[in-house]
Design a protein around this motif. Structure first.
Motif, PDB file in Angstrom:
ATOM      1  N   GLY A   1      -0.929   7.475  -3.031  1.00  0.00           N
ATOM      2  CA  GLY A   1      -1.741   8.433  -2.261  1.00  0.00           C
ATOM      3  C   GLY A   1      -2.925   7.806  -1.559  1.00  0.00           C
ATOM      4  O   GLY A   1      -3.399   8.329  -0.560  1.00  0.00           O
TER       5      GLY A   1
ATOM      6  N   TRP B   1     -16.620   7.961  -2.506  1.00  0.00           N
ATOM      7  CA  TRP B   1     -15.665   7.044  -1.855  1.00  0.00           C
ATOM      8  C   TRP B   1     -16.355   5.842  -1.224  1.00  0.00           C
ATOM      9  O   TRP B   1     -15.688   4.998  -0.610  1.00  0.00           O
TER      10      TRP B   1
ATOM     11  N   GLY C   1       0.813  -1.217   0.000  1.00  0.00           N
ATOM     12  CA  GLY C   1       0.000   0.000   0.000  1.00  0.00           C
ATOM     13  C   GLY C   1       0.841   1.259   0.000  1.00  0.00           C
ATOM     14  O   GLY C   1       1.744   1.409   0.823  1.00  0.00           O
TER      15      GLY C   1
ATOM     16  N   VAL D   1      -2.569  -0.796   4.746  1.00  0.00           N
ATOM     17  CA  VAL D   1      -3.885  -0.565   4.122  1.00  0.00           C
ATOM     18  C   VAL D   1      -4.901  -0.527   5.263  1.00  0.00           C
ATOM     19  O   VAL D   1      -4.655  -1.090   6.333  1.00  0.00           O
TER      20      VAL D   1
ATOM     21  N   TYR E   1     -14.112   8.841   5.805  1.00  0.00           N
ATOM     22  CA  TYR E   1     -12.722   9.225   5.834  1.00  0.00           C
ATOM     23  C   TYR E   1     -11.832   8.087   6.349  1.00  0.00           C
ATOM     24  O   TYR E   1     -10.654   8.057   6.077  1.00  0.00           O
TER      25      TYR E   1
ATOM     26  N   PHE F   1      -6.695  18.732   3.814  1.00  0.00           N
ATOM     27  CA  PHE F   1      -6.421  19.812   4.777  1.00  0.00           C
ATOM     28  C   PHE F   1      -5.525  19.354   5.923  1.00  0.00           C
ATOM     29  O   PHE F   1      -5.490  18.177   6.270  1.00  0.00           O
TER      30      PHE F   1
ATOM     31  N   THR G   1       0.152  -3.298  -8.618  1.00  0.00           N
ATOM     32  CA  THR G   1       0.667  -4.545  -8.038  1.00  0.00           C
ATOM     33  C   THR G   1      -0.135  -4.860  -6.780  1.00  0.00           C
ATOM     34  O   THR G   1       0.288  -4.561  -5.661  1.00  0.00           O
TER      35      THR G   1
ATOM     36  N   SER H   1      -9.609   1.297  -0.726  1.00  0.00           N
ATOM     37  CA  SER H   1      -9.513   1.932   0.597  1.00  0.00           C
ATOM     38  C   SER H   1     -10.776   1.712   1.423  1.00  0.00           C
ATOM     39  O   SER H   1     -10.850   2.183   2.560  1.00  0.00           O
TER      40      SER H   1
ATOM     41  N   ARG I   1      -6.193   7.280  -0.084  1.00  0.00           N
ATOM     42  CA  ARG I   1      -7.337   8.171   0.136  1.00  0.00           C
ATOM     43  C   ARG I   1      -6.965   9.638  -0.084  1.00  0.00           C
ATOM     44  O   ARG I   1      -7.798  10.527   0.058  1.00  0.00           O
TER      45      ARG I   1
ATOM     46  N   VAL J   1     -18.508   8.350   2.445  1.00  0.00           N
ATOM     47  CA  VAL J   1     -18.413   9.791   2.198  1.00  0.00           C
ATOM     48  C   VAL J   1     -18.270  10.087   0.702  1.00  0.00           C
ATOM     49  O   VAL J   1     -17.753   9.254  -0.052  1.00  0.00           O
TER      50      VAL J   1
ATOM     51  N   ARG K   1      -3.190   0.305  -6.979  1.00  0.00           N
ATOM     52  CA  ARG K   1      -3.704   1.246  -7.988  1.00  0.00           C
ATOM     53  C   ARG K   1      -2.597   1.689  -8.940  1.00  0.00           C
ATOM     54  O   ARG K   1      -1.428   1.386  -8.730  1.00  0.00           O
TER      55      ARG K   1
ATOM     56  N   ALA L   1      -1.811   8.856   9.393  1.00  0.00           N
ATOM     57  CA  ALA L   1      -1.220   7.866   8.474  1.00  0.00           C
ATOM     58  C   ALA L   1       0.308   7.949   8.531  1.00  0.00           C
ATOM     59  O   ALA L   1       1.001   6.925   8.580  1.00  0.00           O
TER      60      ALA L   1
ATOM     61  N   SER M   1      -2.058   1.805   9.342  1.00  0.00           N
ATOM     62  CA  SER M   1      -2.919   2.691   8.546  1.00  0.00           C
ATOM     63  C   SER M   1      -3.318   3.798   9.501  1.00  0.00           C
ATOM     64  O   SER M   1      -3.156   3.669  10.724  1.00  0.00           O
ATOM     65  N   SER M   2      -3.815   4.866   8.943  1.00  0.00           N
ATOM     66  CA  SER M   2      -4.160   6.026   9.756  1.00  0.00           C
ATOM     67  C   SER M   2      -5.019   5.640  10.962  1.00  0.00           C
ATOM     68  O   SER M   2      -4.868   6.196  12.055  1.00  0.00           O
TER      69      SER M   2
ATOM     70  N   GLY N   1     -13.520   3.029   1.840  1.00  0.00           N
ATOM     71  CA  GLY N   1     -14.441   4.163   2.005  1.00  0.00           C
ATOM     72  C   GLY N   1     -13.689   5.327   2.607  1.00  0.00           C
ATOM     73  O   GLY N   1     -12.501   5.487   2.364  1.00  0.00           O
TER      74      GLY N   1
HETATM   75  C1  LIG Z   1     -12.977  12.356   0.785  1.00  0.00           C
HETATM   76  C2  LIG Z   1     -11.905  12.318   1.838  1.00  0.00           C
HETATM   77  C3  LIG Z   1     -11.485  13.509   2.403  1.00  0.00           C
HETATM   78  C4  LIG Z   1     -10.506  13.516   3.396  1.00  0.00           C
HETATM   79  N1  LIG Z   1     -10.069  14.705   3.884  1.00  0.00           N
HETATM   80  C5  LIG Z   1      -9.013  14.740   4.737  1.00  0.00           C
HETATM   81  C6  LIG Z   1      -8.393  15.973   5.070  1.00  0.00           C
HETATM   82  O1  LIG Z   1      -8.798  17.047   4.585  1.00  0.00           O
HETATM   83  N2  LIG Z   1      -7.335  15.945   5.924  1.00  0.00           N
HETATM   84  C7  LIG Z   1      -6.841  14.771   6.431  1.00  0.00           C
HETATM   85  O2  LIG Z   1      -5.852  14.797   7.180  1.00  0.00           O
HETATM   86  N3  LIG Z   1      -7.390  13.567   6.098  1.00  0.00           N
HETATM   87  C8  LIG Z   1      -8.442  13.535   5.244  1.00  0.00           C
HETATM   88  N4  LIG Z   1      -8.966  12.330   4.845  1.00  0.00           N
HETATM   89  C9  LIG Z   1      -8.441  11.081   5.456  1.00  0.00           C
HETATM   90  C10 LIG Z   1      -7.059  10.739   4.903  1.00  0.00           C
HETATM   91  O3  LIG Z   1      -7.083  10.858   3.517  1.00  0.00           O
HETATM   92  C11 LIG Z   1      -6.700   9.302   5.315  1.00  0.00           C
HETATM   93  O4  LIG Z   1      -6.785   9.167   6.724  1.00  0.00           O
HETATM   94  C12 LIG Z   1      -5.276   8.907   4.943  1.00  0.00           C
HETATM   95  O5  LIG Z   1      -4.947   9.350   3.653  1.00  0.00           O
HETATM   96  C13 LIG Z   1      -5.164   7.378   5.026  1.00  0.00           C
HETATM   97  O6  LIG Z   1      -3.876   6.948   4.634  1.00  0.00           O
HETATM   98  P1  LIG Z   1      -3.471   5.415   4.759  1.00  0.00           P
HETATM   99  O7  LIG Z   1      -2.135   5.280   4.170  1.00  0.00           O
HETATM  100  O8  LIG Z   1      -3.695   4.975   6.143  1.00  0.00           O
HETATM  101  O9  LIG Z   1      -4.544   4.615   3.889  1.00  0.00           O
HETATM  102  P2  LIG Z   1      -4.869   4.730   2.326  1.00  0.00           P
HETATM  103  O10 LIG Z   1      -4.681   6.128   1.884  1.00  0.00           O
HETATM  104  O11 LIG Z   1      -6.211   4.143   2.119  1.00  0.00           O
HETATM  105  O12 LIG Z   1      -3.754   3.855   1.638  1.00  0.00           O
HETATM  106  C14 LIG Z   1      -3.853   2.480   1.466  1.00  0.00           C
HETATM  107  C15 LIG Z   1      -3.206   2.116   0.152  1.00  0.00           C
HETATM  108  O13 LIG Z   1      -3.148   0.695   0.027  1.00  0.00           O
HETATM  109  C16 LIG Z   1      -3.504   0.328  -1.295  1.00  0.00           C
HETATM  110  N5  LIG Z   1      -3.985  -1.061  -1.242  1.00  0.00           N
HETATM  111  C17 LIG Z   1      -5.128  -1.545  -0.707  1.00  0.00           C
HETATM  112  N6  LIG Z   1      -5.189  -2.873  -0.821  1.00  0.00           N
HETATM  113  C18 LIG Z   1      -4.054  -3.261  -1.430  1.00  0.00           C
HETATM  114  C19 LIG Z   1      -3.530  -4.518  -1.834  1.00  0.00           C
HETATM  115  N7  LIG Z   1      -4.200  -5.662  -1.612  1.00  0.00           N
HETATM  116  N8  LIG Z   1      -2.325  -4.557  -2.465  1.00  0.00           N
HETATM  117  C20 LIG Z   1      -1.620  -3.420  -2.696  1.00  0.00           C
HETATM  118  N9  LIG Z   1      -2.080  -2.187  -2.333  1.00  0.00           N
HETATM  119  C21 LIG Z   1      -3.274  -2.110  -1.705  1.00  0.00           C
HETATM  120  C22 LIG Z   1      -4.563   1.345  -1.667  1.00  0.00           C
HETATM  121  O14 LIG Z   1      -4.711   1.447  -3.062  1.00  0.00           O
HETATM  122  C23 LIG Z   1      -3.991   2.615  -1.049  1.00  0.00           C
HETATM  123  O15 LIG Z   1      -3.132   3.289  -1.924  1.00  0.00           O
HETATM  124  C24 LIG Z   1      -9.939  12.281   3.844  1.00  0.00           C
HETATM  125  C25 LIG Z   1     -10.344  11.073   3.264  1.00  0.00           C
HETATM  126  C26 LIG Z   1     -11.318  11.086   2.257  1.00  0.00           C
HETATM  127  C27 LIG Z   1     -11.747   9.792   1.632  1.00  0.00           C
END
Ligand SMILES: Cc1cc2nc3c(=O)[nH]c(=O)nc-3n(C[C@H](O)[C@H](O)[C@H](O)COP(=O)(O)OP(=O)(O)OC[C@H]3O[C@@H](n4cnc5c(N)ncnc54)[C@H](O)[C@@H]3O)c2cc1C
Length: 443
Positions: free
Chosen positions: A40, A356, A11, A236, A366, A60, A206, A362, A42, A266, A36, A407, A393-394, A364
């Motif tokens: 990035g 989303w 991820g 993830v 936030y 933000f 991948t 992801s 979410r 959302v 993907r 995150a 994950s976050s 869904g």
């Molecule tokens: C509409 C929206 C608005 C938001 N606004 C804000 C904001 O303004 N400010 C803020 O701080 N946060 C905001 N958030 C929340 C923030 O985006 C997330 O908390 C943060 O980006 C999560 O990061 P992550 O790395 O934990 O997870 P993710 O970003 O979900 O990353 C997981 C990654 O793993 C990949 N993946 C999943 N399964 C597999 C697999 N089997 N094999 C390989 N790859 C895989 C996915 O494609 C993804 O790239 C928002 C979220 C959304 C949806």
């Protein structure tokens, strides 16, 4: 085809990117596998009909979010300040004094809730909705609290365990507005910057399907390739992590902990205008709807040349409105903005909607929430991981869970744990007697 590494990160959201950056900076052989065709997670950007790039996911941050602030600074991002000057709009309208009373009432409910010990036996089995019903506050304050919770955590309050919301909300400690800044170049460009630094350690398209934890190296399977490593960081969200096959099955507490979550629902819509017409009327463009829960708009113009309103549709409302389709949602939002801000709201140059709900990779937004009433230790169990698989994950962050900041923090924690585990593995392989060389007599 197979390749072997010290650590595989699954991820390339901010958790995975920050874990990998940390490991690479310590000269660890790390590879990031991303499902993907972009990084990035979410945090994502799209182009509107005018060809302008904007954040369709996480965007933000604020001064209290020190990791993302430092990262944005290091990569030379322009800190656009979210415009706030002018009057706030409630729909249906209320007087300014009544609006302040409602806001203060809803804030007081939130503070009262967060003062409860999440382990207090008297709240066992209670959802946020059931607890709210017992509160003696004015109905308008309770409705505003309900709307805020469903808008921010994006699940029905009648389903969210009270202990979970308290535990989660207590870790969101900003003292300034959380929407204080956004990178004018997009938050997504920051993910791209991190990816560029990782270079060929990152592989897009991948998707990991299976993780085998047999003796020796861990085997990570995609549909067409095998990767091997000493440590794996599954970066993830929990719901998505539960869709990966683990062989042998994860120990019972871990698999139960992974299955305790559900994803928030959302949608994020953006209207681009020729003029910030709301400012001409002394309005700041922020609208909170009182007749419906989980709908909120504000000014998202990165500069005077890009007047924009962003609208969030969170929680049960997002699920309900999906039935309208994109054109139906656009019409409903435009109609509501016209009522709130004036007829000019209909004269937008471009509209984009990112849904989303049930996002394939992801889940869904936030974020995911623990929805099993009794899964009080699910987060701790996932954070513990096992000796060769870490979860990040976050959602699992001790600070700002559900945010980009969280995150980054979760990714760094997982990297530290992986480093520690690698050092342990090295230590035990040094202690273990080396296998005899061919030809050497064995005792
Ligand atoms: C509409 C929206 C608005 C938001 N606004 C804000 C904001 O303004 N400010 C803020 O701080 N946060 C905001 N958030 C929340 C923030 O985006 C997330 O908390 C943060 O980006 C999560 O990061 P992550 O790395 O934990 O997870 P993710 O970003 O979900 O990353 C997981 C990654 O793993 C990949 N993946 C999943 N399964 C597999 C697999 N089997 N094999 C390989 N790859 C895989 C996915 O494609 C993804 O790239 C928002 C979220 C959304 C949806």
């Amino acid at each position: 085809m197979s390749s072997s590494h010290q650590v595989i990160v699954v991820g390339a959201g901010f958790a995975g990117l920050s874990a990998a950056t940390e490991l690479a900076s310590r000269s660890i052989d790390v590879v990031v596998l991303e499902a993907r065709d972009r990084v990035g997670g979410r945090v994502e950007s799209l182009r509107n009909a005018l060809g302008e790039r904007f954040d369709s996911g996480g965007q933000f941050f604020c001064d209290d979010m020190t990791e993302v602030t430092a990262l944005a600074r290091r990569h030379g991002k322009t800190f656009a300040e979210t415009p706030l000057d002018g009057a706030f709009t409630a729909q249906p309208p209320v007087s300014a004094a009544e609006g302040e009373r409602i806001f203060a009432g809803s804030t007081a409910i939130r503070e009262r809730m967060n003062a409860i010990d999440p382990d207090d036996p008297s709240i066992k089995g209670l959802t946020v909705g059931a607890w709210l019903e017992r509160q003696g506050d004015p109905l308008a304050a309770k409705a505003a609290f309900n709307s805020m919770i469903e808008g921010l955590w994006c699940r029905p309050i009648g389903e969210i365990p009270l202990w979970y919301l308290i535990d989660n909300d207590r870790r969101i400690t900003n003292t300034v507005w959380e929407l204080q800044y956004f990178p004018a170049e997009t938050m997504h460009s920051l993910a791209d910057d991190l990816a560029a630094e990782l270079g060929d350690r990152l592989m897009l398209n991948t998707a990991v399907a299976r993780i085998e934890r047999s003796s020796g190296k861990i085997k990570v399977h995609t549909s067409s390739r095998l990767f091997e490593a000493d440590q794996v960081i599954v970066a993830v969200p929990p719901v998505t992590a539960s869709r990966i096959a683990y062989r042998p099955a994860l120990p019972e507490p871990l698999s139960r902990a992974l299955n305790a979550w559900k994803s928030g629902t959302v949608m994020k819509g953006q209207f681009r205008y020729a003029r910030a017409f709301w400012r001409d009327k002394g309005l700041n463009g922020m609208v909170a709807w009182r007749d419906i829960h989980g709908l909120f708009a504000h000014d998202n113009s990165r500069d005077a040349d890009h007047p924009t309103l962003v609208v969030y549709i969170g929680g049960p409302l997002a699920v309900e409105w999906r039935r309208l389709g994109e054109a139906g949602i656009r019409a409903e939002l435009a109609r509501r903005l016209v009522t709130a801000l004036g007829p000019e709201a209909e004269e937008f140059l471009a509209f984009t909607l990112r849904d989303w709900v049930d996002d394939r990779w992801s889940g869904g937004g936030y974020s995911d929430l623990i929805m099993e009433m009794d899964a009080r230790n699910a987060e701790a169990v996932l954070l513990e991981g096992d000796d060769r698989v870490q979860f990040a994950s976050s959602e699992l962050s001790p600070s700002f869970p559900g945010y980009v900041e969280g995150a980054i923090v979760a990714g760094k924690i997982a990297a530290e744990r992986a480093l520690h585990a690698l050092a342990e593995q090295d230590r035990t392989s040094l202690i273990r007697p080396a296998p005899p060389h061919v030809g050497e007599p064995s005792r």
